[in-house]
Motif scaffolding. Sequence first.
Motif, PDB file in Angstrom:
ATOM      1  N   TRP A   1       0.844  -1.195   0.000  1.00 36.72           N
ATOM      2  CA  TRP A   1       0.000   0.000   0.000  1.00 36.72           C
ATOM      3  C   TRP A   1       0.882   1.249   0.000  1.00 36.72           C
ATOM      4  CZ3 TRP A   1      -1.108   3.599   4.162  1.00 36.72           C
ATOM      5  CH2 TRP A   1      -2.222   4.392   3.932  1.00 36.72           C
TER       6      TRP A   1
ATOM      7  N   LEU B   1      -3.178  -2.434   9.483  1.00 39.21           N
ATOM      8  CA  LEU B   1      -3.631  -1.390   8.564  1.00 39.21           C
ATOM      9  C   LEU B   1      -4.909  -1.822   7.856  1.00 39.21           C
ATOM     10  CD1 LEU B   1      -2.960   1.288   6.987  1.00 39.21           C
ATOM     11  CD2 LEU B   1      -2.080  -0.235   5.237  1.00 39.21           C
TER      12      LEU B   1
ATOM     13  N   PHE C   1      -7.835  -1.952  10.016  1.00 46.40           N
ATOM     14  CA  PHE C   1      -8.448  -0.637  10.212  1.00 46.40           C
ATOM     15  C   PHE C   1      -9.240  -0.224   8.975  1.00 46.40           C
ATOM     16  CE2 PHE C   1      -8.326   4.053  10.755  1.00 46.40           C
ATOM     17  CZ  PHE C   1      -8.956   4.101  11.980  1.00 46.40           C
ATOM     18  N   PHE C   2      -8.735  -0.568   7.816  1.00 38.10           N
ATOM     19  CA  PHE C   2      -9.466  -0.303   6.565  1.00 38.10           C
ATOM     20  C   PHE C   2     -10.846  -0.937   6.629  1.00 38.10           C
ATOM     21  CE2 PHE C   2      -7.532   1.410   2.661  1.00 38.10           C
ATOM     22  CZ  PHE C   2      -6.354   1.878   3.186  1.00 38.10           C
TER      23      PHE C   2
ATOM     24  N   GLU D   1     -13.187   0.567   9.383  1.00 34.43           N
ATOM     25  CA  GLU D   1     -13.872   1.821   9.063  1.00 34.43           C
ATOM     26  C   GLU D   1     -14.808   1.649   7.884  1.00 34.43           C
ATOM     27  OE1 GLU D   1     -12.460   5.656   9.667  1.00 34.43           O
ATOM     28  OE2 GLU D   1     -12.998   4.783  11.565  1.00 34.43           O
TER      29      GLU D   1
ATOM     30  N   LEU E   1     -18.628   2.662   7.556  1.00 36.98           N
ATOM     31  CA  LEU E   1     -19.200   3.501   6.502  1.00 36.98           C
ATOM     32  C   LEU E   1     -20.490   2.882   5.982  1.00 36.98           C
ATOM     33  CD1 LEU E   1     -19.066   5.679   4.178  1.00 36.98           C
ATOM     34  CD2 LEU E   1     -17.908   3.922   2.866  1.00 36.98           C
TER      35      LEU E   1
ATOM     36  N   ASP F   1     -12.807   4.413  17.370  1.00 36.76           N
ATOM     37  CA  ASP F   1     -11.703   4.342  16.413  1.00 36.76           C
ATOM     38  C   ASP F   1     -10.552   5.251  16.803  1.00 36.76           C
ATOM     39  OD1 ASP F   1     -13.352   2.668  15.166  1.00 36.76           O
ATOM     40  OD2 ASP F   1     -13.781   3.919  13.431  1.00 36.76           O
TER      41      ASP F   1
ATOM     42  N   LEU G   1      -7.057   3.684  16.583  1.00 39.20           N
ATOM     43  CA  LEU G   1      -5.966   4.210  15.765  1.00 39.20           C
ATOM     44  C   LEU G   1      -4.730   4.476  16.620  1.00 39.20           C
ATOM     45  CD1 LEU G   1      -5.120   5.138  12.963  1.00 39.20           C
ATOM     46  CD2 LEU G   1      -5.970   7.391  13.488  1.00 39.20           C
TER      47      LEU G   1
ATOM     48  N   ILE H   1      -3.057   1.311  17.231  1.00 43.20           N
ATOM     49  CA  ILE H   1      -2.266   0.889  16.077  1.00 43.20           C
ATOM     50  C   ILE H   1      -0.953   1.668  16.033  1.00 43.20           C
ATOM     51  CG2 ILE H   1      -2.212   0.881  13.560  1.00 43.20           C
ATOM     52  CD1 ILE H   1      -5.196   0.280  13.612  1.00 43.20           C
TER      53      ILE H   1
END
Lengths: 653, 498
Positions: free
Chosen positions: A66, A136, A139-140, A143, A147, A177, A181, A184
Motif C-alpha cells: 500500500w 492497517l 483498520f481499513f 472503518e 461507513l 476508532d 488508531l 495501532i
Amino acid sequence: MKNIYIAIPLVCLFASIIAGLFGKVVGRKGAHTITIAGVAIAFVLSLVVYADVKDGNTFNGALYTWAISGNIPFQIGFLIDQLSATMMIIVTFVSLMVHIYTIGYMSSDLGYQRFFCYISLFTFAMLMLVMSNNFLQLFFGWEAVGLVSYLLIGFWYDRETAIFANMKAFLVNRVGDFGFLLGIAAVLYLFGSLDYSAVFAGANGIKDATVMSPFGEWNWLTVTCILLFIGAMGKSAQVPLHVWLPDSMEGPTPISALIHAATMVTAGIFMVARMSPLFELSETALSTVLVIGSTTAILMALVGLVQNDIKRVVAYSTLSQLGYMTVALGVSAYEVAIFHLGTHAFFKALLFLGAGSVIIAMHHEQDMRKMGGLRTIMPITYLTTVIGSLALAGIPPFAGFFSKDAIIESVHHSDLWGAQYAYVAVLLGVFVTAFYSFRLLFMTFHGSNRSDDHTRKHLHESPTVVTFPLLALAIPSVLAGFMFFEPVLNGSFFGSSIFILPEHDVVNELAQGYEGTSGIGMIFAAIGHGIQTLPFWLAIFGVVFAWYCYCKNLALPGKIQKMFRPVYIILEKKYGFDELYQTIFSKGSVLAGKFLYKYADAGLIDGTLVNGSANSVNRISGALRKVQTGLTYHYAFAMIIGLFALITFFVWF
Amino acid sequence: MNPLDIENSLLSLLIWLPVIAGISILAVGSDQRATMVRGLSLGFSILVFLLSIPLYTLFDPSTSTMQFVEKASWIQSYNINYHLGVDGISMPLILLTTLLTVIVVISGWQVITERVAQYMAAFLIMEGIMIGVFASLDSVLFYVFWEAMLIPMFVIIGIWGGPNRIYATIKFFLYTLLGSLLMLVALLYLHNVSGGSFDILDFHEVKLDMNTQILIFLAFFAAFAVKVPMFPVHTWLPDAHVEAPTGGSVILAAIMLKMGGYGFIRFSMPIAPDASQELAWLMITLSLFAVVYIALIALVQQDMKKLIAYSSISHMGFVTLGLFIFNSQGVEGAMMQMISHGFISGALFLCVGVLYDRLHSRMIQTYGGVASKMPIFAGFVVLFAMANSGLPGTSGFVGEFLVILGAFQANPWFAIIASLTLIFGAAYTLWMIKRVIYGKVVNEDVHSLTDVNAREIIMLSMLAAMVLIVGVWPNPILEVMHVTIEDLLQHIAISKLP
C-alpha cells in the motif's frame, strides 16, 4: 489457493459496483441476481478454503504494498487460518441469507439496487477485515464496515430519526476508532511493524516495557491493548460506547440482522481474539475487558425488559450477548467467545429476520403491544422464532446453550480480577435474557391479536424468499452447538490461531471436566451437566415467568411496573446515557464552538488584532491628514517651528 | 526535438505556456466569442496537464538532486539566475496544479458568463505562476512568482466575487503581503551571508548561529504561516473563500495553501534547521491547536464555504504537525495530506459551487433533502465528505494516518490530540451532510433542483477517482518523494551552527 482468497472478497466488491453504478441498466432483477450470485460464490469458496485450512494449509502473505514510509512497508495481505476461515463462513452464510431475504423485504422499495449495492459492499469490507494479516487492513475494513453501516442506517434518508441515528452511529464509532488508531500507532511504535506475525512474535520481548504518564508508570502493552479495546468497545457496542446500536434499528431490518447483530458488531470480538497474543500478556487489560463486558451483559439485558418495539428488544439482546462474548474474551476463553459469536450470528440473525417477517405482515408496525396471536397466521415465522428464542435463552440442546454455558463455566473457573463480579452478572443475565426473549415471543405470537382491523384482515405468512432464510438459519441455530462444542473445547477448532497462556487456560480446565467422553457422549455429558447447574434453572425460570406474565396473568407486568417505578424509569431512560452525551458532548462542543468563534476568532483575532490594527492605521492617518491643509501659511509656520526646534537641539546638545 | 531537449525545457514550457495562452486569450477573447474562449482555455489547460505528465514518468525517484534543471543568468550584477528544477517534493505539487486547473476551467464553463476571457486567462496565468513558485530554485525568481501569484487571485475575487469582496481581497492581500515582506528581508540577508548568491540550494548550506537562525525562521514563518494558514493568522481564509467564486476557492484551497507547506519544506527547515528544532514546540502547539480549536469553530458555521474553509485550516494543521516532528512518517504524511487536501477541498468547494449555481445560497439552512432531488450529486458529496473525515480507502486517510503514526513516535500526546480529528472532523462534516443532503425536502427551491449535468459529473468524477486511487494505492506518490524526504531529514539533523 491464493487466487481463491483474492476472489472471495473481490467477487462481492464487483457485484456491489455493478449494482451500485449500473443499477438502472441491470434493473431490480439484475441487481439481486448479480449480488446474490457474488455472495453465493464467496460462500462456496469460503467452504473450500475452510476445508483446505482444516487440512492444515494456512496462509500468510502480502498482496501488494500500500505504501512504504520511512522504510516501513505497509502492506495489504491475507492471513488465512482457522479463525479467519470460520469468520469467513459465518459472514458469507449470514450475508447470503440476508441477500435472499432482502428480495422479499425490500420488494417495494425505490432504493432496491442501492440496497443490494450496500450489503454486497459490506460483505466485501467485512471479509477484508477478517482476512487481514495486518493492522492497517484491519483498520481499513473496520472503518469501511462503519461507513456501510452509516449508509444503511440512513438508508431511508428522508426520515429524520434515521439520519440522526446514522450520524450518531458513525460518531460514536469514531470515538472508539480514536482509541483504536492510537493503539495501532502504539503497535507500530513498539514493534516497528503492523504485520500480525511480526507483532505477535515480538510481544513477549516488550511485555515489561513501561511508559511514564502523568499518572505514574504504565505498562506499554497494557496501554496498547486497552487502546485497541476502546476500538472494540465502539464497534461491538460495549458500555459506555453502546448508545449507537439501539438507534441503528432505524435502518431496514435485513441490515439489522446482518450488520448490527451477526457480523459487523462482532468485529470487535473477532479483533480481540485475533490479538490474543497481546492481550494474554496483560492481565490488567483482560480485567478491563472482563468488567466492561459483564457490565454490558447485565445492564443492557435489563433495558431489554422494558422495550415494546420488537426490533429494540432484539437490539438490546444483541448488546447483552455482545457483552457475554466480551466476558469470554476477558477470561481468556477466546475460542468460546468466537463459538458464541458464531451461534449468536445464526440465532440472532434468525430472530431479526423473524421480527422483520412480522413487521412486513404488520405493515411496518413494530410495537409489540399492537401484535399478538400471530402464531396461527405465520406458522413458519413462529416456529423459527421459537427456535431462535430457545437458542438465545440457552435452553439445551439448542446452539446457544452450549456456547453460553461454556462462557459461564469459563468465568467460573477464572481467577482474574473481576471474575466474581462477572460471574454474578452473567448468571443474572441468563434469567433476564430468557425472560425478555420469551416476553417477545408471547407478546407477538400468543394471546389475542391487538392490531387494528385493516392490518388484521391482511395478515399473512411471508413469501418464500423470506421464510427460506428463516429455515436455513434455524438449522445451525439448532445444530451448531452439537457440531462444534467438542472441537472448540479441546482446542482443535482454532488450532494455533489463538494463543493462551497456560495459567489463563480456563477452557482447558473446562475440557478436563469432560475427560473420557467424546462425540455424542460429550454432548450428552454437557447437557446432563448443564441441567444440574444454576444457569439452566435460571433460564427455565425466566421462560416460565414470562409465560406467567404475558400469557396467564396479564395484569402482573403493570403491577410490577408500578411497584418498582423508579427502577422502571431508569430502565426506560436507558440509564440516561443518551441525555448525558447529548448535553455534554453535542451541546457542549457546539457551545464551545460558538464561544470560540464569537470571542476568539471573530472577536480577538479578527476584531482586535487584524481589523483593530487596520483601524488604528486609519485613525492615525486620519489625524495626520488634518495637518496637510494645503495652506501656505500653515506650512511656513510648521517650517519655522521645525527650524527653531532644530537650532535649539544643536545649540543645547 | 529529441526527448533530452524536452527534459531541459519542460519546466519553462509548463510555466510560460499557460501564461502566454492566458495573455493571448485575453487579447482575442470577448464575451461574443465566449464559446471559443472556453474551448481554447480547456484545450490549453489539458495540454499543460499532458505536458506535465512526463515530469512524473521521466522522474528519477532514486536521487534527491534537482531534476529537469534549467539555469540561465538573469540579472548578472546581483547574481540572480533563472534557475528551475524539481525534486520529489515539488514535482507532485506541480502535477496537482496542472490537474486542478483543468477542473477549474471545466467548473467555470457555464457558470461564468461575463468577462469569460478575463476569467479563464486569470486562471491560466495563475497556473503558470504557481508552477513557477514550485519550480524556482533561485530565491528572487521564487519571490517574484510568489508575489505575482497574488495578482490574478486578487482579480478573481475582486471581480467575480461576492458582495463583500473588497473587504475580503484587501484583507487577503495585506495579510499575505505583510508576511512576504519579512521573507524578502530574510532572503536579502541570506544573500549577504551566502557570499552573494540567491540560489536556494546555496542557502541550504550556509552556516548560521542560533539567533540568526531564529530570526530567519520567524521571518519565513511570517510568510508561510499566513499562507498555510496556521492559527492565529488564519482569519483571512474564511473571508476570502466566502467571497471568491467557486474556481477561485478551488485554487486557493487546493494549491495556494500548499505554498505555505512547501515553503516550510524548501526554506525554513533546511535553511534554519537548528531554529526549526528549537521552535518545533511552537509549530506543533499551533498545529495541534488548529486541529481542535478550528474544528470546534467549523462545527458551528452556517455558511458551507466557511465550514469547508475552517475544515481546511484544521486539515492543514496536520501538514505543519507532520513537518515539525521530523520523522519520515511525519513529513511524508504532511506531503500526502497536502496532495489529498488538494483533491478533497477542491471537490468540496466544487460541490458547494454546484448548489450555489442553482439556488445562489451557501447557507446550510437553505437546504435539506437535496439527496431526494439530486441523487448522483449526493453520492459524490457523501464520498468527498467521507474523504474529508479521513475514511480509509480515500486519500484523506493516508496523510492523517502517517502523521499520527509519526507523531506517536515523537510524543504519544501529540498523536492523542491530533487523533481527535477523527471525531471532530467527522462531526462537522457529517453534520453538514445531514442538514444539507439528507432529510425531507425542505422547501420549493430545493424541490426545483436538478441533478448534476454531464459537465459537473466529469469534473467531480475526476476528483473522486483521484481520491479513491490515492486512498487505495498511495505508494506511487510516496515513492517519488521518498528519497528527497529522507535526504531532507538527514540535512535537518546536521547542525548548521558555525
